[in-house]
Scaffold this motif. Structure first.
Motif, PDB file in Angstrom:
ATOM      1  N   ARG A 261      44.847 -20.473  25.993  1.00  9.48           N
ATOM      2  CA  ARG A 261      44.496 -20.097  27.358  1.00  9.48           C
ATOM      3  C   ARG A 261      44.204 -18.601  27.481  1.00  9.48           C
ATOM      4  NH1 ARG A 261      48.464 -20.097  30.552  1.00  9.48           N
ATOM      5  NH2 ARG A 261      47.127 -19.943  32.368  1.00  9.48           N
ATOM      6  N   ILE A 262      45.041 -17.788  26.888  1.00 12.51           N
ATOM      7  CA  ILE A 262      44.909 -16.343  27.087  1.00 12.51           C
ATOM      8  C   ILE A 262      43.592 -15.835  26.514  1.00 12.51           C
ATOM      9  CG2 ILE A 262      45.934 -14.080  26.645  1.00 12.51           C
ATOM     10  CD1 ILE A 262      47.439 -15.900  28.713  1.00 12.51           C
ATOM     11  N   ASP A 263      43.172 -16.366  25.387  1.00 12.38           N
ATOM     12  CA  ASP A 263      41.887 -15.939  24.820  1.00 12.38           C
ATOM     13  C   ASP A 263      40.741 -16.280  25.756  1.00 12.38           C
ATOM     14  OD1 ASP A 263      42.451 -18.681  24.138  1.00 12.38           O
ATOM     15  OD2 ASP A 263      40.799 -18.627  22.695  1.00 12.38           O
ATOM     16  N   LYS A 264      40.817 -17.418  26.422  1.00  8.37           N
ATOM     17  CA  LYS A 264      39.762 -17.814  27.356  1.00  8.37           C
ATOM     18  C   LYS A 264      39.784 -16.944  28.614  1.00  8.37           C
ATOM     19  CE  LYS A 264      39.530 -22.552  25.744  1.00  8.37           C
ATOM     20  NZ  LYS A 264      40.694 -23.094  25.116  1.00  8.37           N
ATOM     21  N   ILE A 265      40.973 -16.671  29.124  1.00  5.99           N
ATOM     22  CA  ILE A 265      41.095 -15.821  30.319  1.00  5.99           C
ATOM     23  C   ILE A 265      40.599 -14.417  29.999  1.00  5.99           C
ATOM     24  CG2 ILE A 265      42.702 -14.753  31.950  1.00  5.99           C
ATOM     25  CD1 ILE A 265      44.464 -17.313  31.578  1.00  5.99           C
ATOM     26  N   ALA A 266      40.996 -13.881  28.870  1.00  3.90           N
ATOM     27  CA  ALA A 266      40.654 -12.500  28.496  1.00  3.90           C
ATOM     28  C   ALA A 266      39.227 -12.357  27.975  1.00  3.90           C
ATOM     29  CB  ALA A 266      41.641 -11.983  27.452  1.00  3.90           C
ATOM     30  N   ALA A 267      38.470 -13.439  27.967  1.00  2.00           N
ATOM     31  CA  ALA A 267      37.082 -13.364  27.498  1.00  2.00           C
ATOM     32  C   ALA A 267      36.188 -12.592  28.465  1.00  2.00           C
ATOM     33  CB  ALA A 267      36.526 -14.768  27.276  1.00  2.00           C
ATOM     34  N   SER A 268      36.575 -12.510  29.732  1.00  3.91           N
ATOM     35  CA  SER A 268      35.813 -11.728  30.708  1.00  3.91           C
ATOM     36  C   SER A 268      36.544 -10.408  30.954  1.00  3.91           C
ATOM     37  CB  SER A 268      35.672 -12.481  32.035  1.00  3.91           C
ATOM     38  OG  SER A 268      36.898 -12.514  32.727  1.00  3.91           O
ATOM     39  N   PRO A 269      35.831  -9.363  31.351  1.00  4.48           N
ATOM     40  CA  PRO A 269      36.501  -8.086  31.641  1.00  4.48           C
ATOM     41  C   PRO A 269      37.573  -8.223  32.725  1.00  4.48           C
ATOM     42  CG  PRO A 269      34.130  -7.761  31.496  1.00  4.48           C
ATOM     43  CD  PRO A 269      34.372  -9.245  31.447  1.00  4.48           C
TER      44      PRO A 269
ATOM     45  N   ALA B 245      49.259  -3.725  23.644  1.00  4.58           N
ATOM     46  CA  ALA B 245      47.946  -4.067  23.077  1.00  4.58           C
ATOM     47  C   ALA B 245      48.118  -5.025  21.899  1.00  4.58           C
ATOM     48  CB  ALA B 245      47.205  -2.799  22.648  1.00  4.58           C
ATOM     49  N   ALA B 246      49.062  -4.747  21.026  1.00  6.54           N
ATOM     50  CA  ALA B 246      49.298  -5.617  19.870  1.00  6.54           C
ATOM     51  C   ALA B 246      49.779  -6.995  20.315  1.00  6.54           C
ATOM     52  CB  ALA B 246      50.314  -4.974  18.925  1.00  6.54           C
ATOM     53  N   LEU B 247      50.655  -7.030  21.298  1.00  5.72           N
ATOM     54  CA  LEU B 247      51.183  -8.293  21.805  1.00  5.72           C
ATOM     55  C   LEU B 247      50.072  -9.136  22.430  1.00  5.72           C
ATOM     56  CD1 LEU B 247      53.495 -10.194  22.501  1.00  5.72           C
ATOM     57  CD2 LEU B 247      53.985  -8.759  24.473  1.00  5.72           C
ATOM     58  N   LEU B 248      49.259  -8.539  23.292  1.00  5.13           N
ATOM     59  CA  LEU B 248      48.166  -9.284  23.926  1.00  5.13           C
ATOM     60  C   LEU B 248      47.119  -9.746  22.914  1.00  5.13           C
ATOM     61  CD1 LEU B 248      47.702  -7.336  27.272  1.00  5.13           C
ATOM     62  CD2 LEU B 248      48.479  -9.696  26.985  1.00  5.13           C
ATOM     63  N   THR B 249      46.841  -8.916  21.935  1.00 10.32           N
ATOM     64  CA  THR B 249      45.892  -9.321  20.884  1.00 10.32           C
ATOM     65  C   THR B 249      46.455 -10.508  20.107  1.00 10.32           C
ATOM     66  OG1 THR B 249      44.951  -7.091  20.735  1.00 10.32           O
ATOM     67  CG2 THR B 249      44.666  -8.536  18.810  1.00 10.32           C
ATOM     68  N   TYR B 250      47.745 -10.476  19.812  1.00 13.57           N
ATOM     69  CA  TYR B 250      48.378 -11.585  19.105  1.00 13.57           C
ATOM     70  C   TYR B 250      48.331 -12.864  19.948  1.00 13.57           C
ATOM     71  CZ  TYR B 250      51.782 -14.736  17.159  1.00 13.57           C
ATOM     72  OH  TYR B 250      52.386 -15.864  16.660  1.00 13.57           O
ATOM     73  N   VAL B 251      48.714 -12.770  21.219  1.00 21.83           N
ATOM     74  CA  VAL B 251      48.723 -13.953  22.084  1.00 21.83           C
ATOM     75  C   VAL B 251      47.307 -14.519  22.207  1.00 21.83           C
ATOM     76  CG1 VAL B 251      49.163 -14.782  24.433  1.00 21.83           C
ATOM     77  CG2 VAL B 251      50.822 -13.302  23.315  1.00 21.83           C
ATOM     78  N   SER B 252      46.312 -13.652  22.272  1.00 26.24           N
ATOM     79  CA  SER B 252      44.919 -14.116  22.328  1.00 26.24           C
ATOM     80  C   SER B 252      44.536 -14.896  21.074  1.00 26.24           C
ATOM     81  CB  SER B 252      43.962 -12.937  22.495  1.00 26.24           C
ATOM     82  OG  SER B 252      44.105 -12.368  23.769  1.00 26.24           O
ATOM     83  N   SER B 253      45.166 -14.576  19.959  1.00 29.02           N
ATOM     84  CA  SER B 253      44.823 -15.228  18.692  1.00 29.02           C
ATOM     85  C   SER B 253      45.528 -16.568  18.494  1.00 29.02           C
ATOM     86  CB  SER B 253      45.165 -14.302  17.522  1.00 29.02           C
ATOM     87  OG  SER B 253      46.572 -14.280  17.291  1.00 29.02           O
TER      88      SER B 253
ATOM     89  N   ALA C 133      41.014 -19.572  17.380  1.00 25.46           N
ATOM     90  CA  ALA C 133      39.551 -19.437  17.434  1.00 25.46           C
ATOM     91  C   ALA C 133      39.097 -18.320  16.496  1.00 25.46           C
ATOM     92  CB  ALA C 133      39.092 -19.138  18.862  1.00 25.46           C
ATOM     93  N   ALA C 134      37.883 -18.446  16.000  1.00 23.02           N
ATOM     94  CA  ALA C 134      37.351 -17.454  15.065  1.00 23.02           C
ATOM     95  C   ALA C 134      37.197 -16.082  15.716  1.00 23.02           C
ATOM     96  CB  ALA C 134      36.014 -17.922  14.512  1.00 23.02           C
ATOM     97  N   SER C 135      36.840 -16.067  16.977  1.00 18.55           N
ATOM     98  CA  SER C 135      36.637 -14.807  17.682  1.00 18.55           C
ATOM     99  C   SER C 135      37.518 -14.789  18.927  1.00 18.55           C
ATOM    100  CB  SER C 135      35.162 -14.667  18.077  1.00 18.55           C
ATOM    101  OG  SER C 135      34.974 -13.499  18.827  1.00 18.55           O
ATOM    102  N   THR C 136      38.443 -13.847  18.982  1.00 18.53           N
ATOM    103  CA  THR C 136      39.327 -13.739  20.139  1.00 18.53           C
ATOM    104  C   THR C 136      39.309 -12.304  20.663  1.00 18.53           C
ATOM    105  OG1 THR C 136      41.246 -13.305  18.736  1.00 18.53           O
ATOM    106  CG2 THR C 136      40.875 -15.585  19.376  1.00 18.53           C
ATOM    107  N   PRO C 137      39.582 -12.130  21.952  1.00 17.16           N
ATOM    108  CA  PRO C 137      39.609 -10.778  22.512  1.00 17.16           C
ATOM    109  C   PRO C 137      40.685  -9.920  21.851  1.00 17.16           C
ATOM    110  CG  PRO C 137      39.666 -12.439  24.246  1.00 17.16           C
ATOM    111  CD  PRO C 137      39.854 -13.150  22.947  1.00 17.16           C
TER     112      PRO C 137
END
Length: 156
Positions: free
Chosen positions: A57-65, A106-114, A118-122
């Motif tokens: 979910r977080i990667d999809k939400i964070a896909a937009s600015p 930043a590290a935590l949000l990047t991890y949660v996005s991953s 998915a191959a490409s995450t925010p």
């Protein structure tokens, strides 16, 4: 005895050196395990009716600015109130993680996005976090931000 004291000190400080300097690179997985997994589970699947899932979910939400700003606001300011996520309803309170450094968030949000795999995450940078930290928000305002975002781009 000296080795035992040093090991205990390292465990209590989370490995921060005697100078107080943080790790050169924050470990998002370890930060997640320490600060998030107790509620959202180590898998990120959440607990139905109590804690919403983050995985996928977080990667999809964070896909937009706007979505990226929103998830940053959640960590910096917390979130309070009723929301729907992944087909479930949740009523609760997410505490602020503002005591963490910009690099750690930043590290935590990047991890949660991953977590989706998915191959490409925010990704998030310390500069992203620093910018949003400059304007603190109340948890209820973050919920209003979520509702506006959901109206514009339905959230998963």
């Amino acid at each position: 005895m000296k080795k035992t004291v040093l090991a205990l000190l390292a465990a209590v400080t989370g490995g921060v050196g005697f100078s107080g300097a943080a790790h050169a690179a924050a470990d998002g997985a370890q930060l997640y395990a320490t600060h998030c997994a107790m509620c959202h589970q180590s898998s990120g699947d959440g607990v139905p009716g109590q804690f919403p899932p983050l995985k996928g979910r977080i990667d999809k939400i964070a896909a937009s600015p706007e979505g990226k700003t929103y998830v940053t606001h959640v960590l910096l300011n917390g979130l309070a109130g009723s929301l729907k996520a992944a087909g479930g309803s949740y009523m609760g309170y997410m505490p602020s993680m503002s005591s963490m450094s910009d690099e750690e968030i930043a590290a935590l949000l990047t991890y949660v996005s991953s977590l989706s795999g998915a191959a490409s995450t925010p990704t998030f940078s310390a500069d992203d976090i620093k910018k949003e930290r400059a304007t603190p928000l109340q948890p209820g305002v973050v919920l209003e931000e979520r509702e506006k975002l959901n109206a514009a781009h339905p959230l998963p």
